[in-house]
Design a protein around this motif. Structure first.
Motif, PDB file in Angstrom:
ATOM      1  N   PHE A  29      30.139  43.783  49.193  1.00  0.00           N
ATOM      2  CA  PHE A  29      30.746  42.589  49.805  1.00  0.00           C
ATOM      3  C   PHE A  29      32.166  42.425  49.264  1.00  0.00           C
ATOM      4  N   ASP A  30      33.165  42.623  50.146  1.00  0.00           N
ATOM      5  CA  ASP A  30      34.564  42.493  49.718  1.00  0.00           C
ATOM      6  C   ASP A  30      35.028  41.057  49.890  1.00  0.00           C
ATOM      7  N   VAL A  31      35.045  40.330  48.762  1.00  0.00           N
ATOM      8  CA  VAL A  31      35.426  38.918  48.779  1.00  0.00           C
ATOM      9  C   VAL A  31      36.922  38.804  48.481  1.00  0.00           C
ATOM     10  N   MET A  32      37.665  38.224  49.415  1.00  0.00           N
ATOM     11  CA  MET A  32      39.122  38.094  49.236  1.00  0.00           C
ATOM     12  C   MET A  32      39.511  36.630  49.452  1.00  0.00           C
ATOM     13  N   ASP A  33      40.355  36.105  48.565  1.00  0.00           N
ATOM     14  CA  ASP A  33      40.646  34.659  48.599  1.00  0.00           C
ATOM     15  C   ASP A  33      41.992  34.315  49.235  1.00  0.00           C
ATOM     16  N   GLY A  34      42.733  35.326  49.704  1.00  0.00           N
ATOM     17  CA  GLY A  34      44.050  35.031  50.301  1.00  0.00           C
ATOM     18  C   GLY A  34      45.103  34.719  49.252  1.00  0.00           C
ATOM     19  N   GLU A  35      44.734  34.830  47.974  1.00  0.00           N
ATOM     20  CA  GLU A  35      45.725  34.641  46.873  1.00  0.00           C
ATOM     21  C   GLU A  35      45.878  35.935  46.081  1.00  0.00           C
ATOM     22  N   LEU A  60      34.963  41.054  43.781  1.00  0.00           N
ATOM     23  CA  LEU A  60      35.763  39.832  43.845  1.00  0.00           C
ATOM     24  C   LEU A  60      37.246  40.169  43.750  1.00  0.00           C
ATOM     25  N   MET A  61      37.940  40.081  44.884  1.00  0.00           N
ATOM     26  CA  MET A  61      39.392  40.208  44.896  1.00  0.00           C
ATOM     27  C   MET A  61      39.933  38.785  44.986  1.00  0.00           C
ATOM     28  N   ILE A  62      39.705  38.050  43.895  1.00  0.00           N
ATOM     29  CA  ILE A  62      40.045  36.612  43.853  1.00  0.00           C
ATOM     30  C   ILE A  62      40.693  36.285  42.520  1.00  0.00           C
ATOM     31  N   GLU A  63      41.529  35.235  42.524  1.00  0.00           N
ATOM     32  CA  GLU A  63      42.117  34.738  41.276  1.00  0.00           C
ATOM     33  C   GLU A  63      41.057  33.953  40.506  1.00  0.00           C
ATOM     34  N   ARG A  79      25.322  42.613  41.220  1.00  0.00           N
ATOM     35  CA  ARG A  79      26.409  43.247  40.473  1.00  0.00           C
ATOM     36  C   ARG A  79      27.691  42.554  40.922  1.00  0.00           C
ATOM     37  N   ILE A  80      28.572  42.274  39.988  1.00  0.00           N
ATOM     38  CA  ILE A  80      29.840  41.654  40.341  1.00  0.00           C
ATOM     39  C   ILE A  80      30.973  42.389  39.633  1.00  0.00           C
ATOM     40  N   ALA A  81      31.948  42.877  40.431  1.00  0.00           N
ATOM     41  CA  ALA A  81      33.148  43.487  39.843  1.00  0.00           C
ATOM     42  C   ALA A  81      34.300  42.510  40.054  1.00  0.00           C
ATOM     43  N   PHE A  82      35.052  42.241  38.974  1.00  0.00           N
ATOM     44  CA  PHE A  82      36.226  41.363  39.097  1.00  0.00           C
ATOM     45  C   PHE A  82      37.451  42.145  38.654  1.00  0.00           C
ATOM     46  N   HIS A  83      38.637  41.681  39.070  1.00  0.00           N
ATOM     47  CA  HIS A  83      39.899  42.361  38.761  1.00  0.00           C
ATOM     48  C   HIS A  83      40.467  41.904  37.416  1.00  0.00           C
ATOM     49  N   VAL A  84      40.811  42.864  36.588  1.00  0.00           N
ATOM     50  CA  VAL A  84      41.369  42.542  35.268  1.00  0.00           C
ATOM     51  C   VAL A  84      42.690  41.772  35.429  1.00  0.00           C
ATOM     52  N   GLU A  85      43.392  41.988  36.566  1.00  0.00           N
ATOM     53  CA  GLU A  85      44.683  41.319  36.805  1.00  0.00           C
ATOM     54  C   GLU A  85      44.491  39.827  37.172  1.00  0.00           C
TER      55      GLU A  85
END
Ligand code: DX5
Ligand code: ZN
Length: 202
Positions: A29-35, A60-63, A79-85
């Motif tokens: 599931f590609d979750v994107m928040d627009g930020e 999670l491609m989210i802030e 499973r949840i992957a988050f961005h280190v950035e």
């Protein structure tokens, strides 16, 4: 045997797409928040509504993921992957996810050096290597991602490595040779007969 996580971004997050991908191991599931990325896609309510017997593999491609991981866990994420950035405190995000018995993964943009995640590789359950810029499906595979995979495999041979973006029959082979355990695949699956494409990738 490599695991297949089918990205349904390529199929507009439809239940029908999930049903056609039932011979895979996971649904991605590609979750994107627009930020964090310009595009907005789904949120935890859609993750909850979409039904599958496969593992829900949430990217999670989210802030500030620390603020939201719990609702994705309540939505059935295994499973949840988050961005280190996207967070000032990756260790806290990892701890929060794992405190709920869910597998924690860390991921990084193609231009982010591996040094940014090295401190967390002893804590996470898996690492997600982006082989395209996050934010869109259907992009071309970035070969430099293979270097990151080889470096991680050498230093952390037991750590699960998942690769995401531009995976097809050819690039899947390169990724497996580099040491990948799990392939995230979207466009290649839905541009053909999903069951056939999944068989081909395995
Ligand atoms: C991109 C997503 C990827 C993408 C993969 O931001 O993280 O999961 O949807 O799709 P394909 O296989 O089309 O590159
Ligand atoms: Zn993804």
């Amino acid at each position: 045997m490599v695991k297949i996580s089918v990205s349904i971004l390529a199929a507009n997050f439809s239940q029908e797409a999930i049903d056609r991908a039932s011979s895979a191991d996971m649904i991605h599931f590609d979750v994107m928040d627009g930020e964090f990325v310009p595009k907005k896609t789904i949120w935890s309510d859609e993750v909850a509504e979409l039904k599958t017997t496969l593992i829900k593999d949430v990217h999670l491609m989210i802030e500030n993921p620390e603020e939201y991981v719990e609702e994705f866990i309540d939505a059935g994420a295994e499973r949840i992957a988050f961005h280190v950035e996207a967070t000032d405190n990756p260790e806290a995000v990892i701890g929060l996810i794992q405190s709920k018995g869910i597998k924690a993964g860390i991921t990084l943009n193609p231009e982010t050096p591996i040094e940014k995640i090295v401190d967390f590789l002893d804590s996470v359950d898996f690492v997600l290597i982006m082989s395209v810029r996050p934010g869109e499906g259907g992009q071309s595979f970035m070969n430099e991602s293979l270097e990151k995979i080889k470096m991680i495999k050498k230093a952390y041979p037991k750590l699960e490595i998942e690769i995401d973006g531009g995976i097809n029959a050819e690039t899947a082979k390169l990724a497996k040779e580099a040491g990948v355990d799990t392939l995230v695949v979207g466009t290649f699956i839905f541009s053909g007969e999903p069951k056939e494409r999944i068989r081909e990738l395995r």
